[in-house]
Write an enzyme that holds these catalytic residues in place. Structure first.
Site, PDB file in Angstrom:
ATOM      1  N   SER A 466       0.866  -1.186   0.000  1.00  0.00           N
ATOM      2  CA  SER A 466       0.000   0.000   0.000  1.00  0.00           C
ATOM      3  C   SER A 466       0.898   1.230   0.000  1.00  0.00           C
ATOM      4  CB  SER A 466      -0.878   0.009   1.255  1.00  0.00           C
ATOM      5  OG  SER A 466      -1.667  -1.158   1.308  1.00  0.00           O
ATOM      6  N   CYS A 638      -7.010  -1.210   7.304  1.00  0.00           N
ATOM      7  CA  CYS A 638      -5.848  -1.747   6.592  1.00  0.00           C
ATOM      8  C   CYS A 638      -4.985  -2.552   7.563  1.00  0.00           C
ATOM      9  CB  CYS A 638      -5.033  -0.618   5.979  1.00  0.00           C
ATOM     10  SG  CYS A 638      -3.618  -1.217   5.016  1.00  0.00           S
ATOM     11  N   ASP A 683      -8.344  -2.850   3.023  1.00  0.00           N
ATOM     12  CA  ASP A 683      -7.123  -3.188   2.284  1.00  0.00           C
ATOM     13  C   ASP A 683      -6.353  -4.113   3.224  1.00  0.00           C
ATOM     14  OD1 ASP A 683      -4.815  -3.344   0.840  1.00  0.00           O
ATOM     15  OD2 ASP A 683      -4.305  -1.223   0.932  1.00  0.00           O
ATOM     16  N   TRP A 685      -4.588  -8.169   4.302  1.00  0.00           N
ATOM     17  CA  TRP A 685      -3.823  -9.333   3.847  1.00  0.00           C
ATOM     18  C   TRP A 685      -3.716 -10.324   4.991  1.00  0.00           C
ATOM     19  CZ3 TRP A 685      -1.852  -4.352   4.342  1.00  0.00           C
ATOM     20  CH2 TRP A 685      -1.027  -4.123   5.457  1.00  0.00           C
TER      21      TRP A 685
END
Length: 686
Positions: A466, A638, A683, A685
């Site tokens: 990012s 995020c 966003d 992971w």
């Protein structure tokens, strides 16, 4: 050019017409003319007479035709014609972002040979997908789809056009295997959509949708689905397996003895010498070599290394927006590459090509060729992740010890005693984090030819980060925030993250040599609200703060432009205030300037009980509910998908239940509606 010549001839014709009436008029006005005027007039008349008498007959204006250049060989866009031409009856389409779906598609297309069929793997971006309805022209034909999901339920880049076409198209479907991760909100969304949509379009399904979970054991999910899928195919077509489990080579080795060095790939991903002669536009196949201008450690203490890098994109014409991702292409550790060469007894600087045995295939080589083994193992192949079961199965034939052969084949088997075999692969390969080097070191009898190993290993993929800056403030610079990955495995080895350790080594120097990073931009849907007056709630612990540095910079810039900017709230989390409070000085300066309306930080290990971002979010529940429910705030999350994002989402449910007077079901629906409206973005992971 034609227009210009036409105007010129018209002007000359007009002047000729004017000349025929000129002498009469001038004769009447003779007393008014001086000798000089008469001389000039005579000269002009003489020139005109000369032109009229001696000029050639008017020629037709020539037609300027484009130079005939030989057209480049057109790429075959009809997969039906290609299948007919090559005798294939199975096509496996893949939507792949990191290479896994492509790898599975190749395995399925090779499987076809075991059943007396011929298969081909195909990238939907390269073919006309409207031809799916023509598949019935080929006897016993089959279309299989291996579809990965990217981001918030989005198609992968290469499947975007296929996805768009599906919304209007007409097709024929036979089988779908989807790849996803259960920690994400939109688990396997693309695979589910492809399966559902093609069914609606009248397709005939011969086996159920399979779903792989990358948060669990994706390999096991795939193998289990595949071993049930093929018997269903055999039953449908009335064929039997040939029983051929032998290794099937897809590429043949060619060693080059005296090749011109200018024709050898040295790490380029597309065009040869593209790193020496950079030309925009820059993308996945043509990355920009960005010089690293800053590489500094962010944390003040602790045993981790968190870093901030700045990549210079001056003159590249690259544009980005806050919330986008920067993709970087790392290289493998030279120590591992050299050790592989040593174990396999190979000269790594041998120049080779691996050429596809199927001359009709669009994929001529598994990686750019010709190149050296060293370049392939350094730039093109993934040598640090645990190899998949198909790689172990293919390599087993090269083990001289029968016991090693047996165990390698067991790990790749889906036989009746499959659970035990799967457990062996899980424990010996996955849980122990054994990469190909560790496997070769621990199995001394296994010494495969390096060319076959290079054929089997997956491609080294780009890593996405990012972007931690705003292009409004830093138009010629891209900022990256990352933590260096390094850990001990159960075998006592130290494994290092490929990209983060490589980035750590990219230190700017004063000796004229620039440390560069091959990169490109991947657009994101993670965007600030269109109306700057909307409040934003940002939640990003650890390196999850990256996109929010860009967001805050942009909100500060908007304020400087005199725009009305809504509340800007940040919930950040780290372990210790004095160790890893990332960007502390910058954030506190933004808070002091009034850009950050509220900066709330959870220091998880500075007290006896753990405190995380979801806890301080809950402590501010009244303000949070007002911002969301009354002030139309946009929420951004995020970081870690497995725990943090899920816990934060649960906290929002609880706030909606408590302060909105909702049931749990209503609260879940409320948050889902925010997602649909683009007011709840992630966003994340795993």
């Amino acid at each position: 050019m034609q227009l210009y010549l036409g105007e010129l001839l018209t002007d000359m014709a007009d002047s000729q017409t004017e000349a025929s009436t000129g002498p009469e008029l001038l004769e009447e006005a003779e007393p008014l003319l001086s000798n000089l005027d008469i001389f000039l007039f005579s000269l002009i008349v003489g020139l005109i007479v000369y032109w009229v008498i001696f000029r050639k007959k008017a020629e037709a204006i020539p037609e300027f035709k484009k130079l005939e250049t030989p057209a480049p060989a057109a790429r075959e866009t009809s997969f039906i014609e290609k299948m007919k031409k090559t005798g294939k009856n199975i096509v496996v389409f893949y939507g792949s972002q990191t290479g896994t779906a492509e790898e599975f598609a190749n395995r399925l297309s090779k499987d076809a040979q075991r059943y007396g069929m011929k298969g081909m793997a195909a990238d939907p971006e390269e073919y006309d997908m409207s031809e799916l309805s023509r598949l019935k022209e080929i006897d016993n034909s089959l279309a299989i789809f291996c579809m990965a999901t990217y981001g918030e339920g989005d198609p992968t880049d290469n499947a975007q056009d296929f996805y768009d076409w599906l919304q209007e198209g007409d097709a024929d479907l036979n089988g779908v295997f989807a790849l996803g991760n259960k920690t994400y909100e939109h688990y396997n969304a693309m695979g589910k959509y492809v399966d559902k949509r093609l069914s609606e379009l009248g397709a005939s399904r011969i086996f159920d949708l399979g779903m792989g979970d990358d948060d669990g054991n994706l390999e096991e999910d795939f193998v289990s689905w595949r071993e049930q899928f093929w018997p269903a195919v055999c039953e449908h077509f009335g064929v039997e397996a040939t029983g051929e489990e032998s290794s099937i080579r897809q590429y043949e080795l060619k060693v080059h003895e005296d090749l011109n060095m200018n024709k050898i790939y040295t790490g380029e991903l597309g065009r040869l010498k593209s790193f020496e002669n950079q030309k925009p536009p820059f993308d996945a196949k043509n990355p920009f070599l960005a010089p690293v201008t800053v590489n500094r450690k962010l944390n003040k203490g602790g045993d981790r290394h968190l870093m901030h890098l700045e990549l210079d994109i001056t003159g590249s014409k690259i544009r980005y927006e806050s919330g986008d991702h920067v993709a970087v292409y790392p290289t493998n550790d030279a120590t591992i590459v050299n050790r592989l060469g040593e174990i396999l007894g190979v000269d790594l600087d041998t120049v080779i090509s691996l050429n596809n045995l199927d001359e009709e295939s669009n994929k001529k080589h598994p990686f750019p060729c010709p190149t050296t083994y060293r370049t392939a193992l350094t730039h093109y192949l993934d040598i640090t992740n645990p190899p998949r079961t198909n790689v172990l199965y293919e390599l087993a034939q090269y083990a001289s010890e029968p016991k090693d052969q047996e165990n390698m084949r067991k790990m790749a088997s889906s036989s009746p005693e499959g659970k035990a075999c799967t457990a062996l692969y899980q424990s010996w390969v996955l849980d122990s984090c054994r990469n190909i080097l560790a496997i070769l070191e621990d199995l001394p009898s296994l010494r495969p030819p390096v060319d076959h190993l290079c054929e089997l290993l997956p491609r080294l993929q780009a890593r996405y980060y990012s972007i931690a800056s705003s292009s409004k403030v830093h138009p010629n610079s891209i900022h990256v925030c990352a933590v260096v990955v390094e850990y001990k495995t159960k075998t006592g080895r130290t494994n290092k993250g490929v990209a983060t350790n490589w980035l750590k080594s990219k230190v700017p120097t004063d000796n004229g040599h620039k440390a560069t990073v091959p990169m490109y931009i991947r657009k994101s849907q993670f965007r600030l609200p269109f109306k700057a007056s909307n409040p934003v709630i940002m939640i990003g612990p650890g390196t999850g703060i990256a996109p929010f540095m860009g967001f805050v910079q942009e909100r500060a810039w908007l304020k400087e432009q005199g725009k009305e900017v809504g509340e800007t709230v940040l919930y950040f989390g780290c372990r210790h205030k004095n160790e890893d409070f990332l960007y502390q000085e910058e954030l506190e300066a933004f808070e002091k300037a009034g850009v950050l309306t509220q900066l709330s930080v959870a220091f998880s290990r500075d007290q006896e009980h753990k405190v995380y971002v979801q806890h301080i979010l809950k402590n501010n529940k009244e303000a949070v509910w007002r911002q969301i429910h009354t002030d139309n705030a946009h929420i951004y999350i995020c970081g870690d998908a497995r725990n943090m994002a899920r816990d934060v989402q649960t906290t929002f449910y609880e706030i909606a239940e408590e302060l909105g007077g909702m049931t749990h079901t209503q609260a879940v629906d409320y948050i889902k509606k925010l997602m649909t409206k683009g007011r709840y973005s992630q966003d994340v992971w795993s």
